[in-house]
Design an enzyme around this catalytic site. Structure first.
Site, PDB file in Angstrom:
ATOM      1  N   GLY A  14       4.838   6.277   4.739  1.00 54.56           N
ATOM      2  CA  GLY A  14       4.515   5.810   5.970  1.00 54.56           C
ATOM      3  C   GLY A  14       3.113   7.333   6.171  1.00 54.56           C
ATOM      4  O   GLY A  14       3.219   7.696   7.593  1.00 54.56           O
ATOM      5  N   ASN A  16       0.274   6.789   6.631  1.00 56.20           N
ATOM      6  CA  ASN A  16      -0.763   6.746   6.811  1.00 56.20           C
ATOM      7  C   ASN A  16      -0.599   5.459   8.271  1.00 56.20           C
ATOM      8  O   ASN A  16      -1.408   5.647   9.210  1.00 56.20           O
ATOM      9  CB  ASN A  16      -1.385   5.542   6.818  1.00 56.20           C
ATOM     10  CG  ASN A  16      -2.563   5.871   5.219  1.00 56.20           C
ATOM     11  OD1 ASN A  16      -3.700   6.373   5.733  1.00 56.20           O
ATOM     12  ND2 ASN A  16      -2.332   5.818   3.925  1.00 56.20           N
ATOM     13  N   MET A  95       3.835  -2.668   0.083  1.00 54.66           N
ATOM     14  CA  MET A  95       3.555  -2.945  -1.755  1.00 54.66           C
ATOM     15  C   MET A  95       4.215  -3.876  -1.869  1.00 54.66           C
ATOM     16  O   MET A  95       5.264  -4.482  -2.710  1.00 54.66           O
ATOM     17  CB  MET A  95       4.294  -1.853  -2.289  1.00 54.66           C
ATOM     18  CG  MET A  95       3.259  -0.359  -2.403  1.00 54.66           C
ATOM     19  SD  MET A  95       1.872  -0.373  -2.341  1.00 54.66           S
ATOM     20  CE  MET A  95       2.107  -0.265  -3.620  1.00 54.66           C
ATOM     21  N   ARG A  96       3.645  -5.531  -1.745  1.00 52.83           N
ATOM     22  CA  ARG A  96       5.015  -6.493  -1.614  1.00 52.83           C
ATOM     23  C   ARG A  96       3.175  -7.816  -1.976  1.00 52.83           C
ATOM     24  O   ARG A  96       1.921  -7.694  -1.079  1.00 52.83           O
ATOM     25  CB  ARG A  96       5.224  -7.150  -0.733  1.00 52.83           C
ATOM     26  CG  ARG A  96       7.230  -6.721  -0.038  1.00 52.83           C
ATOM     27  CD  ARG A  96       7.436  -6.535  -1.443  1.00 52.83           C
ATOM     28  NE  ARG A  96       8.189  -8.234  -1.538  1.00 52.83           N
ATOM     29  CZ  ARG A  96       8.468  -8.582  -3.051  1.00 52.83           C
ATOM     30  NH1 ARG A  96       9.122  -7.499  -3.752  1.00 52.83           N
ATOM     31  NH2 ARG A  96       8.644  -9.688  -2.819  1.00 52.83           N
ATOM     32  N   ASN A 110      -5.295  -4.643   4.972  1.00 55.97           N
ATOM     33  CA  ASN A 110      -4.909  -3.784   4.116  1.00 55.97           C
ATOM     34  C   ASN A 110      -5.146  -2.240   3.566  1.00 55.97           C
ATOM     35  O   ASN A 110      -6.658  -2.542   3.297  1.00 55.97           O
ATOM     36  CB  ASN A 110      -4.324  -4.632   2.892  1.00 55.97           C
ATOM     37  CG  ASN A 110      -3.770  -3.737   1.229  1.00 55.97           C
ATOM     38  OD1 ASN A 110      -2.899  -3.241   1.981  1.00 55.97           O
ATOM     39  ND2 ASN A 110      -4.277  -3.660   0.646  1.00 55.97           N
ATOM     40  N   HIS A 112      -6.219   0.572   0.594  1.00 53.83           N
ATOM     41  CA  HIS A 112      -5.693   0.132  -0.705  1.00 53.83           C
ATOM     42  C   HIS A 112      -6.673   1.313  -1.780  1.00 53.83           C
ATOM     43  O   HIS A 112      -7.985   1.573  -1.287  1.00 53.83           O
ATOM     44  CB  HIS A 112      -6.110  -1.516  -1.734  1.00 53.83           C
ATOM     45  CG  HIS A 112      -6.186  -0.760  -3.154  1.00 53.83           C
ATOM     46  ND1 HIS A 112      -5.017  -1.405  -2.910  1.00 53.83           N
ATOM     47  CD2 HIS A 112      -6.962  -0.946  -4.202  1.00 53.83           C
ATOM     48  CE1 HIS A 112      -4.806  -1.312  -4.881  1.00 53.83           C
ATOM     49  NE2 HIS A 112      -6.160  -0.844  -5.485  1.00 53.83           N
TER      50      HIS A 112
END
Ligand code: GAR
Length: 191
Positions: A14, A16, A95-96, A110, A112
């Site tokens: 967490g 970010n 992460m899903r 998102n 990345h």
């Protein structure tokens, strides 16, 4: 003044999430006031929960392992997010793999840790560090049906030094993430 509501989804540390809270929560940009209205996690041990508590942000724990299928998990996510009525959902280390039930119903972005479309999926920092490439980078993109595959909103790279270690490389990724994700949110919500 209008209120722009943001929901943040996370699975782990967490950092970010905390960065977004510090930079955007209850702050004004242009004529808008931004608020992180909730955090959502699929892991009850995620450190991000402690961050939500520290900053008094409501949080929801929706454990994917309690749902028999990805679709049923996504249905619960969509219901929860829609009940909060946010302008934007932000996946910050969530992460899903998401199904069209999520991607067709939720406006989400998102973060990345690579120069997409390279090094999609898990362990992107390691893959990017160990590759022949002379640069590493970070991407922020819209969430689509394709894993780490939606339209890119912001992307930046940095130089991989000769004596770079995985540790120093990771540090560069993280500091670029802390810069780009808030910028991307402001860009979208300011449009
Ligand atoms: C970040 O590096 C983010 O880019 C990555 O997870 C980390 C979460 O860190 N996301 C992905 O790899 C998505 N495929 P944090 O929990 O400290 O914010």
């Amino acid at each position: 003044m209008s209120l722009k509501k943001i929901v943040v989804l996370f699975s782990g540390e967490g950092t970010n999430l905390e960065n977004i809270i510090k930079k955007l929560h209850k702050k004004s940009f242009g004529l808008d006031n931004y608020e992180i209205v909730a955090g959502i996690t699929n892991k009850k041990e995620a450190n991000g929960i402690q961050i939500c508590k520290r900053y008094d942000i409501p949080f929801y724990i929706i454990e994917h392992k309690n749902y028999p299928s990805r679709e049923e998990f996504d249905t619960k996510l969509v219901e929860t997010i829609n009940s909060l009525n946010p302008h934007l959902s932000v996946l910050a280390g969530f992460m899903r793999i998401l199904t069209p039930i999520f991607t067709k119903n939720i406006k989400a972005i998102n973060l990345h840790p690579s120069l997409l479309p390279l090094f999609r999926g898990k362990n992107a920092i390691e893959k990017s560090f160990h590759s022949d490439m002379k640069v590493g980078g970070v991407s922020v993109h819209y969430v689509s049906d394709e894993l780490d595959g939606g339209e890119i909103i912001l992307q930046e790279c940095f130089k991989k030094e000769e004596n770079e270690t995985l540790q120093s490389f990771t540090k560069k990724v993280k500091s670029l993430e802390y810069k780009l994700l808030p910028q991307a949110i402001i860009k979208i919500l300011g449009e």
